[in-house]
Scaffold this motif. Sequence first.
Motif, PDB file in Angstrom:
ATOM      1  N   ASN A 155      15.821   7.007 -32.200  1.00 21.94           N
ATOM      2  CA  ASN A 155      16.551   7.733 -33.352  1.00 21.94           C
ATOM      3  C   ASN A 155      17.201   9.002 -32.956  1.00 21.94           C
ATOM      4  OD1 ASN A 155      14.809   6.082 -35.092  1.00 21.94           O
ATOM      5  ND2 ASN A 155      13.185   7.099 -34.970  1.00 21.94           N
ATOM      6  N   THR A 156      17.090   9.550 -31.988  1.00 19.81           N
ATOM      7  CA  THR A 156      17.845  10.770 -31.621  1.00 19.81           C
ATOM      8  C   THR A 156      19.218  10.425 -31.227  1.00 19.81           C
ATOM      9  OG1 THR A 156      17.062  11.092 -29.292  1.00 19.81           O
ATOM     10  CG2 THR A 156      15.706  12.465 -30.966  1.00 19.81           C
ATOM     11  N   SER A 157      19.380   9.340 -30.551  1.00 23.75           N
ATOM     12  CA  SER A 157      20.611   8.916 -29.872  1.00 23.75           C
ATOM     13  C   SER A 157      21.589   8.228 -30.965  1.00 23.75           C
ATOM     14  CB  SER A 157      20.313   7.858 -28.683  1.00 23.75           C
ATOM     15  OG  SER A 157      19.922   6.607 -29.348  1.00 23.75           O
ATOM     16  N   ASN A 158      20.902   7.838 -32.142  1.00 24.99           N
ATOM     17  CA  ASN A 158      21.530   7.327 -33.378  1.00 24.99           C
ATOM     18  C   ASN A 158      22.291   8.355 -34.157  1.00 24.99           C
ATOM     19  OD1 ASN A 158      21.359   4.621 -32.588  1.00 24.99           O
ATOM     20  ND2 ASN A 158      19.494   4.160 -33.634  1.00 24.99           N
ATOM     21  N   VAL A 159      21.575   9.597 -34.085  1.00 31.38           N
ATOM     22  CA  VAL A 159      22.072  10.647 -35.109  1.00 31.38           C
ATOM     23  C   VAL A 159      23.286  11.266 -34.618  1.00 31.38           C
ATOM     24  CG1 VAL A 159      21.269  12.941 -35.976  1.00 31.38           C
ATOM     25  CG2 VAL A 159      19.816  11.046 -35.646  1.00 31.38           C
TER      26      VAL A 159
ATOM     27  N   GLN B  51       6.392   5.533 -28.723  1.00 33.49           N
ATOM     28  CA  GLN B  51       6.619   6.633 -29.500  1.00 33.49           C
ATOM     29  C   GLN B  51       7.879   7.125 -29.141  1.00 33.49           C
ATOM     30  OE1 GLN B  51       3.124   9.052 -30.044  1.00 33.49           O
ATOM     31  NE2 GLN B  51       2.434   7.854 -31.887  1.00 33.49           N
ATOM     32  N   ARG B  52       7.715   7.561 -27.672  1.00 31.79           N
ATOM     33  CA  ARG B  52       9.006   8.085 -26.872  1.00 31.79           C
ATOM     34  C   ARG B  52      10.267   7.351 -27.029  1.00 31.79           C
ATOM     35  NH1 ARG B  52       6.065  10.671 -21.528  1.00 31.79           N
ATOM     36  NH2 ARG B  52       5.087  12.239 -22.508  1.00 31.79           N
ATOM     37  N   LYS B  53      10.019   5.832 -26.766  1.00 29.46           N
ATOM     38  CA  LYS B  53      11.160   5.023 -26.857  1.00 29.46           C
ATOM     39  C   LYS B  53      11.676   5.046 -28.198  1.00 29.46           C
ATOM     40  CE  LYS B  53      11.836   0.272 -25.802  1.00 29.46           C
ATOM     41  NZ  LYS B  53      11.093  -0.888 -25.319  1.00 29.46           N
ATOM     42  N   ALA B  54      10.934   5.236 -29.352  1.00 25.17           N
ATOM     43  CA  ALA B  54      11.387   4.987 -30.783  1.00 25.17           C
ATOM     44  C   ALA B  54      12.020   6.582 -30.996  1.00 25.17           C
ATOM     45  CB  ALA B  54      10.280   4.868 -31.717  1.00 25.17           C
TER      46      ALA B  54
ATOM     47  N   ILE C 174      -4.249   2.000 -23.707  1.00 23.57           N
ATOM     48  CA  ILE C 174      -3.761   1.988 -25.005  1.00 23.57           C
ATOM     49  C   ILE C 174      -3.204   3.228 -25.215  1.00 23.57           C
ATOM     50  CG2 ILE C 174      -4.665   2.027 -27.495  1.00 23.57           C
ATOM     51  CD1 ILE C 174      -6.836   0.137 -26.551  1.00 23.57           C
ATOM     52  N   TYR C 175      -3.495   4.310 -24.978  1.00 19.65           N
ATOM     53  CA  TYR C 175      -2.992   5.628 -25.257  1.00 19.65           C
ATOM     54  C   TYR C 175      -1.541   5.741 -24.584  1.00 19.65           C
ATOM     55  CZ  TYR C 175      -1.586  10.589 -24.627  1.00 19.65           C
ATOM     56  OH  TYR C 175      -1.102  11.842 -24.858  1.00 19.65           O
ATOM     57  N   ARG C 176      -1.398   5.269 -23.374  1.00 20.61           N
ATOM     58  CA  ARG C 176      -0.088   5.070 -22.651  1.00 20.61           C
ATOM     59  C   ARG C 176       0.803   4.444 -23.203  1.00 20.61           C
ATOM     60  NH1 ARG C 176       0.439   8.826 -17.965  1.00 20.61           N
ATOM     61  NH2 ARG C 176       2.358   7.749 -17.615  1.00 20.61           N
ATOM     62  N   THR C 177       0.350   3.266 -23.460  1.00 18.18           N
ATOM     63  CA  THR C 177       1.163   2.331 -24.102  1.00 18.18           C
ATOM     64  C   THR C 177       1.760   2.720 -25.486  1.00 18.18           C
ATOM     65  OG1 THR C 177      -0.079   0.387 -23.266  1.00 18.18           O
ATOM     66  CG2 THR C 177       1.663  -0.113 -25.087  1.00 18.18           C
ATOM     67  N   ARG C 178       1.079   3.474 -26.437  1.00 19.77           N
ATOM     68  CA  ARG C 178       1.333   4.040 -27.609  1.00 19.77           C
ATOM     69  C   ARG C 178       2.463   5.161 -27.490  1.00 19.77           C
ATOM     70  NH1 ARG C 178      -2.696   5.260 -32.086  1.00 19.77           N
ATOM     71  NH2 ARG C 178      -0.730   5.340 -33.213  1.00 19.77           N
ATOM     72  N   LEU C 179       2.152   5.649 -26.329  1.00 18.12           N
ATOM     73  CA  LEU C 179       2.916   6.978 -26.088  1.00 18.12           C
ATOM     74  C   LEU C 179       4.230   6.476 -25.586  1.00 18.12           C
ATOM     75  CD1 LEU C 179       2.959  10.175 -25.792  1.00 18.12           C
ATOM     76  CD2 LEU C 179       2.323   9.866 -23.409  1.00 18.12           C
ATOM     77  N   HIS C 180       4.510   5.250 -24.625  1.00 17.05           N
ATOM     78  CA  HIS C 180       5.561   4.918 -24.507  1.00 17.05           C
ATOM     79  C   HIS C 180       6.595   4.421 -25.685  1.00 17.05           C
ATOM     80  CE1 HIS C 180       8.630   2.712 -22.009  1.00 17.05           C
ATOM     81  NE2 HIS C 180       8.294   1.673 -22.673  1.00 17.05           N
TER      82      HIS C 180
END
Length: 107
Positions: free
Chosen positions: A103-107, A96-99, A88-94
């Motif tokens: 977000n940084t690529s759109n800026v 979060q990193r993807k989001a 569960i932790y690794r899935t959420r981390l994945h």
Amino acid sequence: MDTFQFLVFDYILNTYGVENVFWIFYGLNLVLSIIAYKLGFARKLPLVKSIVVYILLLVGVYIITIFSTVMRMPSVESLIVINLVLAIYRTRLHFQRKAKNRNTSNV
């Protein structure tokens, strides 16, 4: 509470009998420990260090299996819970990193 705590132990004991219960638990503990190691440590190690880690896992799991079968400690059940929490932790981390990357690529 005893029936829930030793659910896996009782199932394996009733299904496969007493003869091979130690080696079945050794295999289960080893596989679940390797999965927990892979989920818990994100860094890649060099080959020699990885071999040393897996050899130590083989020895450590043997000792844990003795506690699991002789003293009836719920090590398999604990490893299942550990793996679920780490997954569960690794899935959420994945996600979060993807989001964050999106977000940084759109800026």
